[in-house]
Design a protein around this motif. Structure first.
Motif, PDB file in Angstrom:
ATOM      1  N   PRO A 118       0.599   5.555   0.527  1.00 39.49           N
ATOM      2  CA  PRO A 118       0.051   6.296   1.660  1.00 39.49           C
ATOM      3  C   PRO A 118      -1.451   6.563   1.516  1.00 39.49           C
ATOM      4  N   ASP A 132       3.692  -1.254   3.861  1.00 39.99           N
ATOM      5  CA  ASP A 132       3.555   0.172   3.546  1.00 39.99           C
ATOM      6  C   ASP A 132       4.765   0.663   2.769  1.00 39.99           C
ATOM      7  N   THR A 141      -6.187  -1.535   7.793  1.00 37.00           N
ATOM      8  CA  THR A 141      -5.788  -2.797   7.170  1.00 37.00           C
ATOM      9  C   THR A 141      -6.931  -3.803   7.257  1.00 37.00           C
ATOM     10  N   ARG A 179      -0.075  -6.366   5.445  1.00 35.03           N
ATOM     11  CA  ARG A 179       0.098  -5.076   4.758  1.00 35.03           C
ATOM     12  C   ARG A 179       1.562  -4.650   4.778  1.00 35.03           C
ATOM     13  N   THR A 202       6.096   4.201   0.064  1.00 33.00           N
ATOM     14  CA  THR A 202       5.788   5.582  -0.316  1.00 33.00           C
ATOM     15  C   THR A 202       6.023   5.814  -1.801  1.00 33.00           C
ATOM     16  N   SER A 238       0.809  -1.215   0.000  1.00 30.53           N
ATOM     17  CA  SER A 238       0.000   0.000   0.000  1.00 30.53           C
ATOM     18  C   SER A 238       0.842   1.263   0.000  1.00 30.53           C
TER      19      SER A 238
END
Length: 409
Positions: free
Chosen positions: A241, A254, A246, A252, A256, A239
């Motif tokens: 931002p 994360d 979740t 998940r 950027t 993912s």
């Protein structure tokens, strides 16, 4: 996809706590998915939310008293206990958790729980220090040992001002958790299937305070992850931002930037059966990142940025020579949707591409609705406008069918 909650009888117990205000929306969300809902309020819960509200939303009388002469003339608590296919206590206060743990039956809710053979789940909601207390943790451990499902809690800022674990899961998270429990193996055809999904935007820094990005809330990718997990898949969600929780049962990762998403995607793809590239990845990044904030001056009327291409994640996954997953891309277009989608399908060597017209502000980015047409090299599948949740369920089912077809041939 079979609607797992359709026709299911959900008994929702609400105990005393500020999170009780979320229970009204929880009733609505369960009803949306076809469940029949009946509600029991503890006396403390009735101080936070009214029976009339819950009766209007559920369409059924709200149970409150164990000693209601009218209800108990027909052994109301036994009738409710037998009626339920599933019992969910949300919010579950420290008090009600303790009483359930010790087998008490001193109100309508705890009596129904003792008298029912239905699966039971609780969604803890309390002050973070109460949640961490050794007594609460011991009670939860006991309930887990009895195969009682514990949904949550989330962590974050609480109504009292504290920050920590103890926030009740959001209504949609609770719905997903209930679906996960109720889904029988026959309704989980993706058991053992490893699915990786990218979602959300990427951000490409210009300087320490500015960045280039794409419009994307991540809602479609997160809905796909939720739907795949509900069907039993082992789901990894990469993912960008976003401001989304979740999904239950989903791992998940994360990231950027597009390069970070590329690295994570390539690592996960080699161990995936299905890879779905739903993220709105920035096509370009700034060639030279400024180490300090670029200042606007009186003699500086413009700014020229040199951009370089980001790696093409979905094309890279589809080009894998070994352990290539079944690869599904997305095409968000503002014109010539079918033409551009088919070109992308062929150029990137995808198994499927999901195309949507984002020129309509009611669909796509940041909206709750979407409409998608799915293309393969030989077929076209139109999935008309609907909520992203419903669309994700239909889309995951279609992707799995095409994945199975590919495996057979």
């Amino acid at each position: 996809m079979h609607n797992i909650l359709a026709g299911k009888k959900i008994l929702l117990g609400i105990s005393g706590g500020i999170a009780a205000y979320k229970s009204a929306d929880l009733v609505r969300r369960l009803k949306e998915r076809g469940a029949e809902v009946r509600v029991i309020l503890t006396p403390a819960a009735a101080e936070f939310i009214t029976p009339l509200t819950l009766q209007a939303l559920s369409g059924n009388p709200v149970g409150q008293s164990l000693l209601d002469p009218a209800a108990e003339a027909a052994m109301g608590h036994i009738e409710l206990a037998k009626w339920a296919d599933f019992i969910l206590v949300a919010p579950a206060s420290a008090d009600v958790i303790a009483r359930i743990t010790h087998g008490m039956a001193n109100d309508l809710l705890t009596t129904c729980i003792l008298a029912s053979s239905a699966p039971l789940a609780i969604a803890p909601a309390m002050n973070q220090q109460m949640y961490k207390n050794i007594a609460t943790q011991a009670n939860l451990a006991t309930l887990i040992s009895r195969k009682i499902h514990i949904f949550g809690p989330n962590a974050g800022e609480q109504a009292c001002g504290d920050v920590g674990p103890g926030r009740m899961l959001e209504p949609l998270q609770l719905v997903d958790a209930v679906i996960g429990v109720l889904a029988a193996p026959a309704q989980q055809p993706l058991q053992g299937v490893k699915v990786t999904i990218t979602a959300g935007p990427t951000r490409e820094a210009i300087d320490p305070v500015r960045y280039i990005s794409n419009h994307s809330s991540g809602k479609m990718g997160y809905a796909l992850a939720t739907a795949a997990a509900a069907l039993g898949a082992d789901v990894t969600l990469i993912s960008g931002p976003v401001q989304l929780a979740t999904p239950t049962g989903v791992t998940r990762i994360d990231v950027t930037t597009a390069e970070q998403m590329y690295v994570s995607s390539m690592q996960q793809a080699s161990n995936s059966d299905i890879f779905i590239g739903c993220a709105a990845v920035a096509d370009f990044r700034v060639a030279a990142l400024a180490s300090q904030k670029i200042k606007k001056t009186a003699d500086n009327d413009g700014l020229t940025l040199q951009l370089v291409k980001n790696p093409d994640i979905i094309a890279s996954v589809a080009a894998m020579s070994a352990q290539r997953p079944f690869t599904v891309g997305f095409a968000a277009e503002t014109e010539k949707v079918a033409e551009y989608a088919r070109q992308k399908l062929q150029k990137k060597n995808l198994n499927l591409i999901c195309a949507n017209d984002v020129s309509d502000p009611a669909l796509g980015f940041n909206s709750e609705q979407n409409a998608i047409t799915v293309y393969s090299t030989t077929a076209e599948f139109a999935l008309g406008q609907r909520s992203k949740t419903d669309l994700a369920q239909a889309l995951i089912s279609l992707i799995y069918e095409q994945y199975q077809h590919e495996k057979k041939h």
